[in-house]
Design a protein around this motif. Structure first.
Motif, PDB file in Angstrom:
ATOM      1  N   ALA A 198       0.828  -1.208   0.000  1.00 40.27           N
ATOM      2  CA  ALA A 198       0.000   0.000   0.000  1.00 40.27           C
ATOM      3  C   ALA A 198       0.861   1.256   0.000  1.00 40.27           C
ATOM      4  O   ALA A 198       0.649   2.176  -0.795  1.00 40.27           O
ATOM      5  N   VAL A 199       1.849   1.306   0.882  1.00 44.02           N
ATOM      6  CA  VAL A 199       2.676   2.514   0.964  1.00 44.02           C
ATOM      7  C   VAL A 199       3.518   2.692  -0.300  1.00 44.02           C
ATOM      8  O   VAL A 199       3.736   3.824  -0.763  1.00 44.02           O
ATOM      9  N   GLU A 200       3.958   1.611  -0.906  1.00 51.29           N
ATOM     10  CA  GLU A 200       4.734   1.705  -2.143  1.00 51.29           C
ATOM     11  C   GLU A 200       3.861   2.193  -3.297  1.00 51.29           C
ATOM     12  O   GLU A 200       4.320   2.958  -4.152  1.00 51.29           O
ATOM     13  N   ASN A 201       2.596   1.748  -3.338  1.00 51.79           N
ATOM     14  CA  ASN A 201       1.679   2.242  -4.360  1.00 51.79           C
ATOM     15  C   ASN A 201       1.469   3.743  -4.221  1.00 51.79           C
ATOM     16  O   ASN A 201       1.449   4.475  -5.216  1.00 51.79           O
ATOM     17  N   VAL A 202       1.309   4.206  -2.991  1.00 54.11           N
ATOM     18  CA  VAL A 202       1.029   5.625  -2.765  1.00 54.11           C
ATOM     19  C   VAL A 202       2.257   6.486  -3.067  1.00 54.11           C
ATOM     20  O   VAL A 202       2.143   7.558  -3.669  1.00 54.11           O
ATOM     21  N   GLU A 203       3.442   6.021  -2.685  1.00 55.33           N
ATOM     22  CA  GLU A 203       4.639   6.849  -2.868  1.00 55.33           C
ATOM     23  C   GLU A 203       5.149   6.846  -4.307  1.00 55.33           C
ATOM     24  O   GLU A 203       5.942   7.710  -4.686  1.00 55.33           O
ATOM     25  N   LEU A 204       4.691   5.899  -5.121  1.00 58.28           N
ATOM     26  CA  LEU A 204       5.212   5.769  -6.480  1.00 58.28           C
ATOM     27  C   LEU A 204       5.017   7.050  -7.292  1.00 58.28           C
ATOM     28  O   LEU A 204       5.933   7.491  -7.998  1.00 58.28           O
ATOM     29  N   ALA A 205       3.826   7.652  -7.182  1.00 57.68           N
ATOM     30  CA  ALA A 205       3.565   8.871  -7.957  1.00 57.68           C
ATOM     31  C   ALA A 205       4.531   9.981  -7.580  1.00 57.68           C
ATOM     32  O   ALA A 205       5.026  10.716  -8.441  1.00 57.68           O
ATOM     33  N   ALA A 206       4.821  10.104  -6.285  1.00 56.67           N
ATOM     34  CA  ALA A 206       5.749  11.142  -5.826  1.00 56.67           C
ATOM     35  C   ALA A 206       7.168  10.862  -6.307  1.00 56.67           C
ATOM     36  O   ALA A 206       7.905  11.781  -6.688  1.00 56.67           O
ATOM     37  N   LEU A 207       7.571   9.604  -6.304  1.00 50.32           N
ATOM     38  CA  LEU A 207       8.899   9.240  -6.783  1.00 50.32           C
ATOM     39  C   LEU A 207       9.044   9.550  -8.275  1.00 50.32           C
ATOM     40  O   LEU A 207      10.075  10.059  -8.721  1.00 50.32           O
ATOM     41  N   LEU A 208       7.985   9.253  -9.039  1.00 54.34           N
ATOM     42  CA  LEU A 208       8.021   9.541 -10.476  1.00 54.34           C
ATOM     43  C   LEU A 208       8.078  11.041 -10.741  1.00 54.34           C
ATOM     44  O   LEU A 208       8.595  11.481 -11.778  1.00 54.34           O
ATOM     45  N   ALA A 209       7.550  11.821  -9.804  1.00 55.76           N
ATOM     46  CA  ALA A 209       7.590  13.278  -9.946  1.00 55.76           C
ATOM     47  C   ALA A 209       8.921  13.866  -9.485  1.00 55.76           C
ATOM     48  O   ALA A 209       9.126  15.076  -9.569  1.00 55.76           O
ATOM     49  N   GLY A 210       9.829  13.007  -9.002  1.00 59.63           N
ATOM     50  CA  GLY A 210      11.154  13.472  -8.629  1.00 59.63           C
ATOM     51  C   GLY A 210      11.355  13.785  -7.166  1.00 59.63           C
ATOM     52  O   GLY A 210      12.395  14.342  -6.788  1.00 59.63           O
ATOM     53  N   ARG A 211      10.401  13.433  -6.319  1.00 56.15           N
ATOM     54  CA  ARG A 211      10.595  13.670  -4.883  1.00 56.15           C
ATOM     55  C   ARG A 211      11.636  12.718  -4.321  1.00 56.15           C
ATOM     56  O   ARG A 211      11.825  11.600  -4.817  1.00 56.15           O
ATOM     57  N   ARG A 212      12.296  13.148  -3.283  1.00 59.32           N
ATOM     58  CA  ARG A 212      13.276  12.295  -2.627  1.00 59.32           C
ATOM     59  C   ARG A 212      12.571  11.121  -1.952  1.00 59.32           C
ATOM     60  O   ARG A 212      11.459  11.267  -1.434  1.00 59.32           O
ATOM     61  N   PRO A 213      13.203   9.944  -1.959  1.00 62.51           N
ATOM     62  CA  PRO A 213      12.560   8.758  -1.395  1.00 62.51           C
ATOM     63  C   PRO A 213      12.063   8.939   0.027  1.00 62.51           C
ATOM     64  O   PRO A 213      10.940   8.515   0.365  1.00 62.51           O
ATOM     65  N   ARG A 214      12.853   9.583   0.879  1.00 66.81           N
ATOM     66  CA  ARG A 214      12.416   9.755   2.271  1.00 66.81           C
ATOM     67  C   ARG A 214      11.188  10.656   2.346  1.00 66.81           C
ATOM     68  O   ARG A 214      10.248  10.387   3.107  1.00 66.81           O
ATOM     69  N   GLU A 215      11.190  11.713   1.554  1.00 65.90           N
ATOM     70  CA  GLU A 215      10.051  12.630   1.530  1.00 65.90           C
ATOM     71  C   GLU A 215       8.804  11.932   0.984  1.00 65.90           C
ATOM     72  O   GLU A 215       7.696  12.090   1.514  1.00 65.90           O
ATOM     73  N   ALA A 216       8.988  11.137  -0.087  1.00 70.87           N
ATOM     74  CA  ALA A 216       7.866  10.416  -0.683  1.00 70.87           C
ATOM     75  C   ALA A 216       7.283   9.404   0.295  1.00 70.87           C
ATOM     76  O   ALA A 216       6.055   9.272   0.399  1.00 70.87           O
ATOM     77  N   ARG A 217       8.138   8.715   1.030  1.00 74.89           N
ATOM     78  CA  ARG A 217       7.655   7.736   2.000  1.00 74.89           C
ATOM     79  C   ARG A 217       6.899   8.424   3.141  1.00 74.89           C
ATOM     80  O   ARG A 217       5.851   7.947   3.575  1.00 74.89           O
ATOM     81  N   ARG A 218       7.434   9.533   3.610  1.00 75.59           N
ATOM     82  CA  ARG A 218       6.778  10.261   4.693  1.00 75.59           C
ATOM     83  C   ARG A 218       5.395  10.755   4.253  1.00 75.59           C
ATOM     84  O   ARG A 218       4.415  10.645   4.996  1.00 75.59           O
ATOM     85  N   ARG A 219       5.319  11.279   3.046  1.00 79.96           N
ATOM     86  CA  ARG A 219       4.037  11.748   2.516  1.00 79.96           C
ATOM     87  C   ARG A 219       3.057  10.588   2.363  1.00 79.96           C
ATOM     88  O   ARG A 219       1.863  10.707   2.697  1.00 79.96           O
ATOM     89  N   ALA A 220       3.535   9.454   1.862  1.00 76.63           N
ATOM     90  CA  ALA A 220       2.671   8.294   1.661  1.00 76.63           C
ATOM     91  C   ALA A 220       2.111   7.780   2.982  1.00 76.63           C
ATOM     92  O   ALA A 220       0.922   7.456   3.089  1.00 76.63           O
ATOM     93  N   LEU A 221       2.941   7.707   4.010  1.00 71.51           N
ATOM     94  CA  LEU A 221       2.480   7.246   5.320  1.00 71.51           C
ATOM     95  C   LEU A 221       1.460   8.221   5.903  1.00 71.51           C
ATOM     96  O   LEU A 221       0.469   7.792   6.529  1.00 71.51           O
ATOM     97  N   HIS A 222       1.700   9.509   5.709  1.00 68.92           N
ATOM     98  CA  HIS A 222       0.741  10.509   6.179  1.00 68.92           C
ATOM     99  C   HIS A 222      -0.609  10.331   5.496  1.00 68.92           C
ATOM    100  O   HIS A 222      -1.676  10.383   6.151  1.00 68.92           O
ATOM    101  N   LEU A 223      -0.601  10.102   4.184  1.00 61.89           N
ATOM    102  CA  LEU A 223      -1.851   9.957   3.448  1.00 61.89           C
ATOM    103  C   LEU A 223      -2.584   8.677   3.823  1.00 61.89           C
ATOM    104  O   LEU A 223      -3.816   8.667   3.920  1.00 61.89           O
ATOM    105  N   LEU A 224      -1.847   7.597   4.040  1.00 66.11           N
ATOM    106  CA  LEU A 224      -2.495   6.359   4.474  1.00 66.11           C
ATOM    107  C   LEU A 224      -3.132   6.535   5.842  1.00 66.11           C
ATOM    108  O   LEU A 224      -4.228   6.006   6.105  1.00 66.11           O
ATOM    109  N   ASP A 225      -2.485   7.282   6.707  1.00 68.42           N
ATOM    110  CA  ASP A 225      -3.088   7.585   8.002  1.00 68.42           C
ATOM    111  C   ASP A 225      -4.346   8.429   7.807  1.00 68.42           C
ATOM    112  O   ASP A 225      -5.366   8.202   8.477  1.00 68.42           O
ATOM    113  N   ARG A 226      -4.297   9.354   6.883  1.00 70.89           N
ATOM    114  CA  ARG A 226      -5.442  10.238   6.610  1.00 70.89           C
ATOM    115  C   ARG A 226      -6.658   9.448   6.141  1.00 70.89           C
ATOM    116  O   ARG A 226      -7.797   9.799   6.484  1.00 70.89           O
ATOM    117  N   VAL A 227      -6.437   8.373   5.359  1.00 72.50           N
ATOM    118  CA  VAL A 227      -7.565   7.570   4.866  1.00 72.50           C
ATOM    119  C   VAL A 227      -7.855   6.377   5.774  1.00 72.50           C
ATOM    120  O   VAL A 227      -8.638   5.495   5.423  1.00 72.50           O
TER     121      VAL A 227
END
Length: 238
Positions: A105-134
């Protein structure tokens, strides 16, 4: 295009076939979607609402007319420029989820951010935040096969929000869900509307109207009715 308008279409048309086999899937539609508005586009199967959504998001090319997204005319863009704009400005939610089965789940969510050029740590943090949000923080490490339909759709919504899009386009997001999961997704869309996220949701489910500021009914590729719901104001919020 005004600064408050996220999506605009003029004379938007999509036709298939010719002569006696001509189908007007979308027939000269005009549309303006202000920032912060939650719009539900309703109608029976085959009325053209999904085709319209795909045209608005740049997933299909129109036969005629013009469409603007975030101030950019997209019907004349190159495929590369259009892909970049979709990545940065649009979050898509589909009926069939479209998650990658081999990713958690977290890898699916962070993939879009990684493709947009975000740093892996930032993308993972954002993905975990969004999964918590939903409401899926405890399912971050699960593969889609270990999630229910409602949970997979919530992962898909989290993924759609990954790059902080200007607009979320949802195509029958509750079509494959049972009643309980549908209510969960509807509550999530209500939270997004309250937060000011611009939403365009196509559906045949009348319950979507409960979380919309505006409802458009389609018939035979055209708008049959366009209603602003009671209690809304011009910026699209109640």
């Amino acid at each position: 295009m005004t600064g408050s308008t996220v999506l605009r279409a003029r004379g938007l048309t999509r036709r298939y076939g010719e002569d006696d086999g001509l189908v007007r899937a979308v027939d000269e539609v005009d549309l303006d979607v202000p920032a912060g508005q939650a719009l539900a586009i309703m109608g029976p199967s085959g009325c053209g609402k999904s085709t319209l959504l795909h045209l608005l998001g740049g997933l299909q090319r129109p036969t005629g007319g013009q469409v603007w997204l975030a101030g950019h005319r997209i019907d004349t863009m190159s495929e590369r420029a259009l892909a970049r704009l979709r990545r940065d400005s649009v979050g898509f939610v589909f009926q069939s989820f479209h998650l990658m089965d081999e990713l958690t789940a977290v890898e699916n969510v962070e993939l879009a951010a990684l493709l947009a050029g975000r740093r892996p740590r930032e993308a993972r943090r954002r993905a975990l935040h969004l999964l918590d949000r939903v409401g899926l923080a405890d399912r971050a490490g699960h593969l889609p096969s270990a999630l229910s339909g409602g949970q997979r759709q919530r992962v898909a919504i989290a993924r759609a929000l990954s790059n902080e899009p200007l607009v979320v386009l949802a195509d029958e997001p509750t079509g494959n869900l049972d009643s309980a999961a549908t209510l969960d997704v509807l509550r999530l869309f209500e939270e997004l509307r309250t937060a000011g996220q611009t939403l365009v949701v196509v559906t045949h489910d009348a319950r979507i109207a409960a979380v919309a500021d505006r409802v458009i009914s389609m018939r035979d590729g055209a708008f049959a009715d366009d209603s602003q719901l009671a209690g809304t104001v011009h910026d699209g919020r109640r």
